[in-house]
Enzyme design. Structure first.
Site, PDB file in Angstrom:
ATOM      1  N   GLU A 167      -0.077   1.993  -5.615  1.00 56.29           N
ATOM      2  CA  GLU A 167      -0.703   2.613  -4.452  1.00 56.29           C
ATOM      3  C   GLU A 167      -0.376   4.105  -4.304  1.00 56.29           C
ATOM      4  O   GLU A 167       0.404   4.504  -3.425  1.00 56.29           O
ATOM      5  CB  GLU A 167      -0.317   1.850  -3.176  1.00 56.29           C
ATOM      6  CG  GLU A 167      -0.729   0.385  -3.234  1.00 56.29           C
ATOM      7  CD  GLU A 167      -0.468  -0.376  -1.940  1.00 56.29           C
ATOM      8  OE1 GLU A 167       0.212   0.156  -1.047  1.00 56.29           O
ATOM      9  OE2 GLU A 167      -0.961  -1.508  -1.825  1.00 56.29           O
ATOM     10  N   GLU A 351      -3.540  -6.937  -5.086  1.00 54.77           N
ATOM     11  CA  GLU A 351      -2.904  -7.368  -3.828  1.00 54.77           C
ATOM     12  C   GLU A 351      -3.981  -7.720  -2.822  1.00 54.77           C
ATOM     13  O   GLU A 351      -4.966  -6.985  -2.677  1.00 54.77           O
ATOM     14  CB  GLU A 351      -2.046  -6.254  -3.201  1.00 54.77           C
ATOM     15  CG  GLU A 351      -0.695  -6.073  -3.812  1.00 54.77           C
ATOM     16  CD  GLU A 351       0.133  -5.003  -3.089  1.00 54.77           C
ATOM     17  OE1 GLU A 351      -0.047  -4.811  -1.874  1.00 54.77           O
ATOM     18  OE2 GLU A 351       0.937  -4.355  -3.779  1.00 54.77           O
TER      19      GLU A 351
HETATM   20  O1  IFM Z   1       4.030  -4.685   1.712  1.00 50.03           O
HETATM   21  C1  IFM Z   1       3.042  -3.823   1.233  1.00 50.03           C
HETATM   22  C2  IFM Z   1       3.251  -3.533  -0.232  1.00 50.03           C
HETATM   23  O2  IFM Z   1       4.499  -2.962  -0.450  1.00 50.03           O
HETATM   24  C3  IFM Z   1       2.192  -2.600  -0.749  1.00 50.03           C
HETATM   25  N1  IFM Z   1       0.875  -3.005  -0.374  1.00 50.03           N
HETATM   26  C4  IFM Z   1       0.630  -3.406   0.982  1.00 50.03           C
HETATM   27  C5  IFM Z   1       1.670  -4.415   1.426  1.00 50.03           C
HETATM   28  C6  IFM Z   1       1.406  -4.840   2.880  1.00 50.03           C
HETATM   29  O3  IFM Z   1       1.520  -3.748   3.731  1.00 50.03           O
END
Ligand code: IFM
Length: 440
Positions: A167, A351
């Site tokens: 990210e 994710e």
């Molecule tokens: O917990 C985070 C993760 O570290 C990165 N992506 C989003 C998740 C939820 O906020």
């Protein structure tokens, strides 16, 4: 669950994801201090000033945690390696305990038939590097390349896939513009530099791994669908700018070797000198692209300084994070990413998941909203696949409740409940539902 494994193409990977600082327990095993430790120790930054020093104690409990991954029937496990655990000073002498830990973790995945999918950096920058300016310092590409060489020199031979950085928007924007993540800056110039350097570091790490003979290397981007608040031209412009600095900047950099005009309009003068010359590194070819998707954002114009926009509350039902639930956005991103950036390259949803205020009731954790959320987002994945988008996997965030950064331990994203006093793990109903779907 409305879906089962056989509804997806042969070889489609189901996985679950975590990250090092959020679960391992950074206080164990000789890891060095990180900018998250300092950020959390500063009053007001993190709920109850909680930090990741113990977290879920995965450092000691990883075998049982990987049993949970395997028992659910997941094919893959997306984990991250802590730079400060491997190189406590960020550079120089490696910590043998840190390298041994990732070695054991890798073998423990393979023993259980789980594919190791690594992320090299998921946000815990070694403090000594943060002291030197962290992501603002142009040398960070080389520091990160050296870290990549050390950690992948040890475990790279057994990785199924690797992405250098989780990210980029979070590494740069939420941390340097919004000040909500470490290092907690609110500075447009620092942000511009971090945005560029994070891509440079991505490219340098990819080059190093190619040099080690590794393949199946990717890039993982978080995306939020930009929704104009109304039909006005101003709202459309606000959404376009948001799309530019949230989503397109990183994709444009890696896949097109340029940055969006809507972002350059506000940030060009803050980018490091000679930024255009770095695109050959930034564009080092990748083998796949990962999308982390949770929500959309509703945008309205404002008359203030660039980016001239406000995020406004949307009308849709929300998760415990106050994030609107908008599965359509995942479908749109899968379609758009393939059409405009990646073509035939495999896409992964690296994710997706939601936080809810889960409680144990007589040994059972009922989380129907999470099951519905996963179902609805898998609808979007199947719709995109049916329309020819090469989506090859879906990872649920997260295996277990963990440290949700500035929100501490309150926001539970796990398929598995963690009691943060006893550290006992209890699978939620969503875990059992997913396990049934994967076995059917
Ligand atoms: O917990 C985070 C993760 O570290 C990165 N992506 C989003 C998740 C939820 O906020």
């Amino acid at each position: 669950m409305r879906h089962k494994r056989s509804d997806f193409p042969q070889g489609f990977q189901f996985g679950t994801a975590t990250s090092s600082y959020q679960i391992e327990g950074h206080g164990f095993g000789g890891a060095g201090p990180t900018h998250w430790d300092s950020f959390a120790a500063t009053p007001g930054n993190v709920v109850r000033a909680e930090n990741g020093l113990r977290a879920c104690d995965h450092y000691h409990r990883y075998e049982a945690d990987l049993d949970l991954v395997a028992t659910a029937g997941f094919d893959s496990y997306r984990f991250s390696t802590s730079w400060a655990r491997v190189l406590p000073e960020g550079r120089g002498t490696p910590n043998p305990e840190g390298l041994d830990f990732y070695d054991r973790l890798t073998d423990a995945m393979l023993e259980r038939g789980i594919k190791p999918c690594a992320t090299l950096y998921h946000w815990e920058l070694p403090q000594p590097l943060s002291d030197l300016g962290g992501w603002r310092n142009p040398d960070i590409g080389n520091w990160f390349a050296d870290f990549t060489q050390v950690i992948m020199g040890r475990i790279g031979d057994r990785m199924h896939s690797v992405a250098p950085i989780n990210e980029p928007w979070c590494v740069a924007w939420i941390s340097h513009f919004l000040g909500l993540h470490a290092p907690g800056l609110r500075d447009i110039r620092a942000t511009a530099r971090a945005m560029h350097h994070v891509l440079l570091a991505h490219g340098r790490a990819t080059q190093v791994m190619r040099g080690l003979g590794m393949d199946n290397l990717g890039a993982v981007f978080n995306m939020e669908w930009p929704q104009p608040v109304d039909d006005s031209a101003g709202a459309a412009r606000a959404a376009d700018t948001y799309d530019g600095y949230y989503n397109r900047f990183y994709l444009d950099g890696v896949f097109k070797g340029r940055y969006p005009d809507s972002v350059l309009a506000g940030m060009e003068q803050h980018l490091p000198k000679g930024w255009q010359d770095d695109f050959p590194v930034i564009q080092t070819p990748v083998d796949w692209c990962g999308i982390n998707y949770y929500t959309r954002k509703v945008l309205a114009p404002n008359d203030g300084p660039w980016p001239h926009l406000d995020e406004v509350e949307g009308p849709l039902p929300k998760t415990f994070m106050d994030w609107e639930i908008y599965p359509e956005g995942l479908y749109k991103f899968l379609k758009r990413t393939a059409a405009e950036y990646t073509g035939d390259l495999p896409l992964f949803v690296t994710e997706n998941g939601m936080a809810s205020p889960d409680v144990i009731d007589d040994g059972v954790i009922r989380d129907p909203a999470r099951i519905a959320y996963i179902n609805d987002h898998l609808d979007s994945v199947r719709r995109a696949i049916a329309e020819g988008v090469p989506v090859q996997g879906y990872f649920i965030w997260s295996l277990m409740d963990n440290y949700e950064w500035a929100l501490g331990y309150e926001k539970r994203f796990g398929l598995v409940h963690v009691d943060f006093d006893s550290l006992e793990r209890t699978p939620k109903e969503s875990y059992h539902a997913v396990a049934r779907a994967l076995k059917e």
